[in-house]
Motif scaffolding. Structure first.
Motif, PDB file in Angstrom:
ATOM      1  N   THR B 305       0.840  -1.203   0.000  1.00  0.00           N
ATOM      2  CA  THR B 305       0.000   0.000   0.000  1.00  0.00           C
ATOM      3  C   THR B 305       0.878   1.257   0.000  1.00  0.00           C
ATOM      4  O   THR B 305       0.548   2.241  -0.638  1.00  0.00           O
ATOM      5  CB  THR B 305      -0.944   0.053   1.227  1.00  0.00           C
ATOM      6  OG1 THR B 305      -0.190   0.264   2.416  1.00  0.00           O
ATOM      7  CG2 THR B 305      -1.772  -1.204   1.352  1.00  0.00           C
ATOM      8  N   PHE B 306       2.017   1.191   0.701  1.00  0.00           N
ATOM      9  CA  PHE B 306       2.862   2.399   0.763  1.00  0.00           C
ATOM     10  C   PHE B 306       3.576   2.652  -0.551  1.00  0.00           C
ATOM     11  O   PHE B 306       3.892   3.795  -0.877  1.00  0.00           O
ATOM     12  CB  PHE B 306       3.833   2.313   1.945  1.00  0.00           C
ATOM     13  CG  PHE B 306       3.098   2.237   3.260  1.00  0.00           C
ATOM     14  CD1 PHE B 306       1.988   3.047   3.492  1.00  0.00           C
ATOM     15  CD2 PHE B 306       3.477   1.342   4.245  1.00  0.00           C
ATOM     16  CE1 PHE B 306       1.278   2.969   4.679  1.00  0.00           C
ATOM     17  CE2 PHE B 306       2.770   1.252   5.437  1.00  0.00           C
ATOM     18  CZ  PHE B 306       1.668   2.069   5.653  1.00  0.00           C
ATOM     19  N   GLU B 307       3.813   1.576  -1.305  1.00  0.00           N
ATOM     20  CA  GLU B 307       4.364   1.793  -2.652  1.00  0.00           C
ATOM     21  C   GLU B 307       3.367   2.597  -3.487  1.00  0.00           C
ATOM     22  O   GLU B 307       3.751   3.515  -4.214  1.00  0.00           O
ATOM     23  CB  GLU B 307       4.671   0.448  -3.322  1.00  0.00           C
ATOM     24  CG  GLU B 307       6.004  -0.124  -2.881  1.00  0.00           C
ATOM     25  CD  GLU B 307       6.146  -1.615  -3.199  1.00  0.00           C
ATOM     26  OE1 GLU B 307       5.332  -2.152  -3.986  1.00  0.00           O
ATOM     27  OE2 GLU B 307       7.073  -2.231  -2.643  1.00  0.00           O
ATOM     28  N   SER B 308       2.087   2.246  -3.372  1.00  0.00           N
ATOM     29  CA  SER B 308       1.036   3.013  -4.069  1.00  0.00           C
ATOM     30  C   SER B 308       1.020   4.466  -3.587  1.00  0.00           C
ATOM     31  O   SER B 308       0.886   5.384  -4.383  1.00  0.00           O
ATOM     32  CB  SER B 308      -0.341   2.401  -3.816  1.00  0.00           C
ATOM     33  OG  SER B 308      -0.555   1.295  -4.646  1.00  0.00           O
ATOM     34  N   CYS B 309       1.156   4.647  -2.266  1.00  0.00           N
ATOM     35  CA  CYS B 309       1.153   6.009  -1.711  1.00  0.00           C
ATOM     36  C   CYS B 309       2.297   6.827  -2.309  1.00  0.00           C
ATOM     37  O   CYS B 309       2.119   7.983  -2.684  1.00  0.00           O
ATOM     38  CB  CYS B 309       1.295   5.975  -0.185  1.00  0.00           C
ATOM     39  SG  CYS B 309      -0.136   5.273   0.650  1.00  0.00           S
ATOM     40  N   SER B 310       3.474   6.205  -2.390  1.00  0.00           N
ATOM     41  CA  SER B 310       4.631   6.924  -2.936  1.00  0.00           C
ATOM     42  C   SER B 310       4.382   7.305  -4.392  1.00  0.00           C
ATOM     43  O   SER B 310       4.732   8.403  -4.823  1.00  0.00           O
ATOM     44  CB  SER B 310       5.890   6.058  -2.852  1.00  0.00           C
ATOM     45  OG  SER B 310       6.187   5.773  -1.508  1.00  0.00           O
ATOM     46  N   LYS B 311       3.785   6.381  -5.150  1.00  0.00           N
ATOM     47  CA  LYS B 311       3.492   6.676  -6.551  1.00  0.00           C
ATOM     48  C   LYS B 311       2.517   7.845  -6.671  1.00  0.00           C
ATOM     49  O   LYS B 311       2.718   8.744  -7.488  1.00  0.00           O
ATOM     50  CB  LYS B 311       2.890   5.446  -7.233  1.00  0.00           C
ATOM     51  CG  LYS B 311       3.936   4.421  -7.608  1.00  0.00           C
ATOM     52  CD  LYS B 311       3.513   3.619  -8.828  1.00  0.00           C
ATOM     53  CE  LYS B 311       4.460   2.452  -9.065  1.00  0.00           C
ATOM     54  NZ  LYS B 311       4.090   1.256  -8.260  1.00  0.00           N
ATOM     55  N   ALA B 312       1.465   7.822  -5.842  1.00  0.00           N
ATOM     56  CA  ALA B 312       0.478   8.910  -5.891  1.00  0.00           C
ATOM     57  C   ALA B 312       1.143  10.240  -5.557  1.00  0.00           C
ATOM     58  O   ALA B 312       0.894  11.254  -6.210  1.00  0.00           O
ATOM     59  CB  ALA B 312      -0.675   8.631  -4.935  1.00  0.00           C
ATOM     60  N   LEU B 313       2.012  10.222  -4.541  1.00  0.00           N
ATOM     61  CA  LEU B 313       2.704  11.452  -4.162  1.00  0.00           C
ATOM     62  C   LEU B 313       3.564  11.957  -5.307  1.00  0.00           C
ATOM     63  O   LEU B 313       3.558  13.155  -5.612  1.00  0.00           O
ATOM     64  CB  LEU B 313       3.580  11.209  -2.924  1.00  0.00           C
ATOM     65  CG  LEU B 313       2.851  11.153  -1.587  1.00  0.00           C
ATOM     66  CD1 LEU B 313       3.787  10.658  -0.491  1.00  0.00           C
ATOM     67  CD2 LEU B 313       2.307  12.530  -1.217  1.00  0.00           C
TER      68      LEU B 313
END
Lengths: 210, 605
Positions: B305-313
């Motif tokens: 999930t945090f990989e997704s968060c980093s991508k969104a950021l």
């Protein structure tokens, strides 16, 4: 060509002087959209190039929170329609006026209602410069020269900045000279140049996304 | 308040409805029976079982059961291939690349199936509110495109709802927390549901909420947490009983149930004892699991999930430190390890005051309250999520309305013909951010006919796109030199036409009448059985208090009722049952038959 001055509108209902031609804050009523209304009068700011972005934002929000269809769901069909149309116009006005090039374009169209400007004429040395840049760009795209493309993007963006910073002085000059035609022509050439630059920049951006 | 506009969260795993009343926004219904149902459907004959009642059927007859319909809404067959492979029910291609779900001899569009869930929600809400209503705000994921939003709107229409607004789920969550009162800043909405994960970054500017980036994983959620625990149990069992058949259905059931219990127990305590009871195998396996152990097990999931968060950021061009508020959505965020992980990742404590199951529905209800005229202190300025435009020469996508344009919006562009003497132009409408239409989403097409023959490049075709405040797109075309206006018939690529919607609504109305008759028939059949039983039990009394003639007519009438029970008209059965009631009245009126009377009165009113 006509002189643009900030127009004054009064409320159809109570006669009060309007801040925005779309809404009367005195008697809280939507105004019908007249032929006379333009983006500046919709947002209640004076028709000049020099726009304070903070003021624009503030005006937009203030007026939007009266016009928005969300507040007219239980109103008469006419009011609903008017709110949709007025909100659309306000959004268009805001989107146009917050971007310096769109704002300049729009202001030109107001100032030169009956003049058809050549939308292909460019500043004298500009085309020469662009041909060179374009050739370089083609080569870079063909060779997938990422480094070169990055640099090219920077060059183009700087040219953009130059054009943008030239807009305000030109519009100021327009108000002070006797014969505005030459200034207007120069402005139009710069706006054409801006479109040209944007197309080149887009080509790089497409390359980056694919 | 003048009107009721409820908020509905139509979710992949759960759907629920909320409303703003005097005490503020609340899920509709009492706490013991809230207006909240699992998004599950099961076909039983010609009627639907919905929510909890469908759950049993899901295991018993998986081919007749449907879940996760939301994943199919407004999408085409070819883009769903991967999705379809994982679903236990049968998905088939229908007209215009639409998908339909086949159940037995019938097939249904995702819109129809979602409408069944929405109808049940509406029904439940009306029972609790003790009044009918039609208007609702429904939420959708921020990444839903126009076709998916339109499909959601159509599902509402079929369910008899007037969908006054479609709003983004993360935006609804932010409204629920009153983040609209903040002047400006960036908000991250972390949504971990039953089977999907979404991260959305919102930009708040004055009263404007803008979704600046979204990312997610459509195959990651609470079900994966359960799976991690089931794996742990299996390992532990195999250590002690190496020959155990773990694929045994009852064993799987026990493991899944225990996983759910352990997950909930560890949400509020640092360790829990659990027992895996497999009585038919003589196994009672007792173990202890600590929250810390669970955290370790969940780490790989959270990392995803945090990989997704980093991508969104990075899509939004932001750093973690730019995020000023973090909002949690979805039941899985109740797991402490998830909360701690989110706090560590963003470096700030997330908002947790509102139940993450309910926060989206509550936000939708607040927006509904505003639309009903209940308040006007905030304004949600929605934007076009992805650019809208048409296909031009060589399959390129020409944008007419760019992404992030505020609604309502209207823009037009002038195009021309490529061929001499061209008298009609086909206009293909697309949505997306890419340069070629093949990479964008097709929304529909129409033809501008009756252009007088002219040289190529001479006609001036003005194409206007209009998106109203509810996000509804209308496209029109106008040839300026001849004054020809388009005969516009937009055929939605992945949506339903008005005619199809009308047909479905008509059919569902007929079904409703049918369903009602069937339910009554079952009820009357059951009460007839009870009456027969009562008569037989008291026949001795009848022999004493009734004449032979009377007894004979009762017997005759019982035969008539038996016959009408095999027909399918509830009303005739009711009439014959009433006749039987009249004939048995003397029996019931007698002192000895009082017991019978009571029984008959209770059972055959």
């Amino acid at each position: 060509m006509s002189e643009v001055s900030s127009k004054s509108f009064s409320c159809e209902g109570c006669g009060a002087k309007l801040v925005s031609c779309l809404f009367c804050f005195d008697c809280s009523s939507l105004q019908s959209i007249s032929e006379e209304s333009d983006y500046f009068s919709a947002l209640g700011i004076s028709s000049e190039f020099d726009v304070d972005p903070d003021l624009l934002e503030e005006k937009f929000q203030h007026i939007a929170s009266e016009l928005h269809p969300d507040f007219y769901l239980n109103s008469t069909p006419q009011e609903k329609r008017l709110s949709e149309r007025a909100s659309t116009l306000l959004n268009q006005a805001y989107d146009t006026l917050k971007d310096p090039f769109k704002r300049a374009d729009y202001l030109m169209s107001l100032k030169c209602k009956n003049v058809k400007w050549n939308d292909r004429v460019l500043p004298p040395t500009f085309l020469q410069e662009m041909f060179t840049l374009q050739e370089e760009l083609d080569e870079m795209l063909e060779n997938q020269d990422q480094q070169g493309l990055l640099k090219m993007r920077e060059v183009l963006e700087n040219r953009f900045q130059d054009l943008e910073s030239g807009l305000l002085p030109s519009f100021r000059m327009l108000d002070s000279v006797e014969e505005p035609e030459t200034v207007l022509e120069k402005l139009q050439m710069n706006l054409n140049a801006e479109r040209y630059l944007r197309r080149l920049l887009d080509r790089i951006k497409i390359e980056e996304t694919t | 308040m003048s009107e009721t506009i409820i908020g509905i969260d139509l979710g992949t795993t759960n759907s629920l409805a909320a409303l703003v009343n005097e005490d503020g926004p609340e899920i509709i219904g009492p706490p013991e029976d809230p207006c909240m149902i699992p998004s599950l459907l099961s076909r039983n004959g010609s009627r639907w079982l919905v929510g909890e009642e469908a759950r049993e059927h899901l295991i018993a007859s998986p081919a007749n059961s449907v879940y996760s319909v939301k994943r199919l809404m407004g999408r085409g067959f070819e883009e769903l291939e991967e999705e379809i492979r994982e679903l236990p029910y049968q998905v088939e291609e229908a007209q215009r690349k639409l998908v339909k779900i086949r159940i037995g001899e019938e097939s249904f569009t995702p819109q129809e199936l979602s409408s069944v869930i929405l109808s049940r929600i509406k029904q439940k809400a009306e029972t609790h509110l003790e009044k009918p209503f039609e208007k609702a705000v429904i939420t959708v994921p921020a990444y839903f495109d126009d076709a998916q939003r339109q499909a959601t709107r159509d599902a509402g229409k079929i369910a008899g709802l007037d969908v006054v607004r479609i709003i983004n789920e993360p935006t609804a969550a932010a409204i629920a927390y009153g983040l609209d009162e903040k002047k400006q800043g960036y908000v991250a909405v972390y949504d971990l549901g039953g089977g999907t994960f979404d991260i959305s970054i919102l930009e708040l500017k004055g009263k404007l909420f803008k979704v600046v980036a979204t990312h997610g994983d459509t195959r990651l959620g609470g079900d994966d947490i359960d799976r991690v625990l089931v794996n742990l149990f299996q390992k532990s069992l195999l250590e002690q009983y190496p020959d155990l058949d773990l694929e045994d259905p009852s064993c799987r059931q026990v493991l899944r149930k225990t996983a759910e219990e352990v997950k909930i127990a560890l949400s509020s305590s640092i360790e829990t004892e659990y027992t895996l009871e497999l009585p038919d195998k003589g196994i009672s396996h007792k173990r202890i699991l600590t929250a810390e152990e669970l955290n370790l097990l969940l780490e790989p999931l959270l990392k995803r999930t945090f990989e997704s968060c980093s991508k969104a950021l990075s899509d939004a061009g932001l750093k973690k430190s730019d995020i000023e508020e973090v909002v949690l959505v979805g039941g899985s965020t109740l797991v402490p390890a998830v909360r701690k992980g989110v706090e560590a990742f963003f470096g700030r404590a997330p908002h947790v005051a509102i139940d993450p199951y309910k926060v989206v529905a509550i936000g939708a209800a607040i927006q509904g309250h505003l639309l009903a005229g209940g308040r006007r202190d905030f304004l949600l300025l929605d934007v076009v999520p992805l650019a809208l435009g048409i296909e031009t020469l060589g399959g390129t996508f020409s944008k007419v309305i760019t992404a992030n344009t505020s609604l309502p919006a209207e823009e037009s562009e002038v195009f021309t013909t490529h061929v001499d003497q061209q008298t009609s132009i086909e206009i293909n409408i697309y949505q997306g951010e890419r340069e070629l239409v093949q990479d964008c989403r097709s929304l529909g097409q129409f033809k501008l006919r009756g252009i007088p023959p002219m040289k190529a490049g001479f006609p001036l075709v003005e194409v206007s796109f209009k998106v109203d405040s509810n996000g509804l797109l209308t496209v029109s075309a106008f040839e300026k030199r001849s004054g020809t206006e388009a005969q516009i018939e937009v055929i939605p690529s992945h949506g339903l036409t008005q005619m199809e919607i009308d047909a479905i609504m008509e059919a569902s109305f007929e079904h409703a009448v049918d369903d009602f008759n069937r339910r009554q028939l079952i009820e009357f059949q059951q009460s007839a059985e009870r009456v027969f039983k009562g008569i037989e039990l008291n026949w001795k009394v009848a022999e004493e208090v009734l004449s032979e003639n009377q007894r004979l007519s009762i017997r005759k009438q019982m035969d008539v009722v038996k016959q009408t029970m095999t027909t399918d008209d509830a009303q005739i059965l009711k009439a014959e049952l009433d006749n039987l009631g009249d004939l048995t009245r003397p029996l019931a009126d007698s002192a000895m038959g009082r017991a019978v009377l009571e029984e008959l009165q209770q059972q055959n009113p």
